[in-house]
Design an enzyme around this catalytic site. Structure first.
Site, PDB file in Angstrom:
ATOM      1  N   HIS A 175      -6.833  -6.181  -0.898  1.00  0.00           N
ATOM      2  CA  HIS A 175      -7.170  -5.421   0.302  1.00  0.00           C
ATOM      3  C   HIS A 175      -8.204  -6.122   1.187  1.00  0.00           C
ATOM      4  O   HIS A 175      -8.724  -5.511   2.114  1.00  0.00           O
ATOM      5  CB  HIS A 175      -7.720  -4.042  -0.078  1.00  0.00           C
ATOM      6  CG  HIS A 175      -6.675  -3.084  -0.572  1.00  0.00           C
ATOM      7  ND1 HIS A 175      -6.202  -3.105  -1.865  1.00  0.00           N
ATOM      8  CD2 HIS A 175      -6.021  -2.068   0.048  1.00  0.00           C
ATOM      9  CE1 HIS A 175      -5.310  -2.137  -2.028  1.00  0.00           C
ATOM     10  NE2 HIS A 175      -5.176  -1.496  -0.882  1.00  0.00           N
TER      11      HIS A 175
ATOM     12  N   SER B  77      -0.702  -2.485  -2.717  1.00  0.00           N
ATOM     13  CA  SER B  77      -1.467  -1.256  -2.859  1.00  0.00           C
ATOM     14  C   SER B  77      -0.613  -0.191  -3.549  1.00  0.00           C
ATOM     15  O   SER B  77      -0.157  -0.385  -4.677  1.00  0.00           O
ATOM     16  CB  SER B  77      -1.972  -0.803  -1.490  1.00  0.00           C
ATOM     17  OG  SER B  77      -2.953   0.202  -1.604  1.00  0.00           O
TER      18      SER B  77
ATOM     19  N   GLU C 271      -6.431  -5.821  -8.615  1.00  0.00           N
ATOM     20  CA  GLU C 271      -7.253  -5.628  -7.430  1.00  0.00           C
ATOM     21  C   GLU C 271      -7.280  -4.149  -7.116  1.00  0.00           C
ATOM     22  O   GLU C 271      -6.480  -3.377  -7.649  1.00  0.00           O
ATOM     23  CB  GLU C 271      -6.704  -6.432  -6.245  1.00  0.00           C
ATOM     24  CG  GLU C 271      -5.353  -5.973  -5.725  1.00  0.00           C
ATOM     25  CD  GLU C 271      -5.441  -4.849  -4.697  1.00  0.00           C
ATOM     26  OE1 GLU C 271      -6.392  -4.832  -3.896  1.00  0.00           O
ATOM     27  OE2 GLU C 271      -4.554  -3.969  -4.712  1.00  0.00           O
TER      28      GLU C 271
END
Length: 358
Positions: A319, A153, A254
């Site tokens: 995620h 992330s 992503e």
């Protein structure tokens, strides 16, 4: 304490920013792969981004200890500050895990400590880009043979900078105060077990294979893996820490809670910047809470299809409920089948086993 790793080289870009002054270019060379872990190795958990909940951080560290690792936690991992000037912390404002310089100090101390075999980020959130200017890149480059930098992330900012400036591979995957903290709890679909198995394989050795659900453009590609969370890759463009162009590489992307139009806008920005020029293939992970999957597929097909390279969607990384671990910078093979309908045989992204046998 285990000794240093023997680094294994893979072809790396020759135009990435080097350690030192912004904009410096490294000598031509090869990316050094991190050394696989062994039971008993020390790992340092630090928080370069958002604050971790103490109970979740401890639960995640307990999972790492169950893997046989000696876990130490950074000095400032549980600190809390707000985004602006120092002052009383307000819980209704966004918080960081300590001041920028303190978060950077924990990260640098762990990376430069010869006793530490891996630096594991507690969680993502926001704040990693603010750390980059506080790091002594010469000291980081002078540290021992490459160790593991692990996280995902917001940590994409560190992956990009470490990969470009230090010439090392890094580990993109679940974090202790994130999904790893839930290991041992209810797991009706086996997602947590699969996540832990994937983390173990990536860190301790063995090939990693991620199945995709469907090919948006069929084909086969080989090349080092690059990418991460789309928002962070885009945020780094135009900075001294921008990820090197994807030429010759397989791009993994992503994100989470991003509307399809914002995803489209970020892809357009990367395309207009020339970042995708010459990419070998694209592997798309989870897009959790990011709108209608059919609309996302349409966006990806429209923006990435003209690249003329294989595009495989639906990989269990990012995620989602199942988060596999990927070694960014490692040699990878992308097989995207010709089946354009969702199903179990859409294709697979395969990475060689971690390098650096010690």
């Amino acid at each position: 304490m285990s000794g240093g790793a023997r680094a294994e080289g893979v072809e790396g870009p020759s135009d990435a920013p080097a350690a030192g002054l912004p904009g410096e270019r490294p000598a031509r060379g090869r990316t050094r792969r991190y050394g696989r872990l062994r039971p008993g190795d020390r790992v340092a958990v630090v928080a370069p981004s958002g604050p971790a909940e103490p109970a979740r951080l401890e639960a995640g560290c307990a999972v790492l200890r169950d893997l046989g690792l000696d876990v130490v936690v950074g000095k400032h991992a549980l600190d809390r500050v707000n985004l602006g000037a120092p002052g009383p912390v307000r819980d209704d404002w966004h918080r960081l895990a300590g001041a920028d310089a303190d978060r950077a100090a924990d990260l640098q101390a762990a990376w430069c400590d010869p006793r530490v075999r891996a630096v594991i980020c507690a969680r993502g959130g926001y704040g990693a880009t603010r750390v980059l200017d506080h790091l002594d890149w010469d000291a980081l480059a002078a540290a021992a043979a490459p160790k593991i930098l692990h996280g995902s992330s917001d940590i994409t900012a560190l992956h990009a900078a470490f990969g470009a400036r230090l010439g090392v591979t890094t580990s993109f995957g679940p974090m202790p105060a994130g999904l790893i903290a839930d290991v041992g709890g209810p797991d009706p679909h086996g997602d947590l077990a699969a996540t832990l198995d994937g983390l173990r394989a990536a860190l301790f050795g063995g090939p990693v294979a991620l199945p995709g659900t469907h090919a948006l453009r069929p084909g086969r590609a080989e090349g080092p893996l690059t990418g991460g969370t789309l928002t962070l890759l885009t945020a780094l463009l135009g900075t001294p820490y921008a990820p090197p162009p994807a030429k010759g590489r397989i791009v993994f992307l992503e994100d989470v809670t991003e509307a399809p139009y914002r995803i489209d806008r970020m892809l357009v920005q990367l395309l207009q910047a020339g970042w995708f020029d010459g990419a070998a293939g694209v592997a798309l992970g989870s897009w959790e809470r990011s709108g209608d999957p059919a609309e996302l597929d349409a966006v990806f097909a429209a923006r990435l299809g003209p690249l003329g390279v294989p595009v495989l969607a639906g990989l269990p990384a990012g995620h989602g409920a199942r988060q596999f671990t990927l070694e960014l910078g490692a040699p990878a093979v992308l097989d995207a089948s010709g089946d354009l309908n969702p199903g179990p045989d859409g294709g697979v992204l395969t990475l060689e086993a971690p390098g650096g046998v010690r």
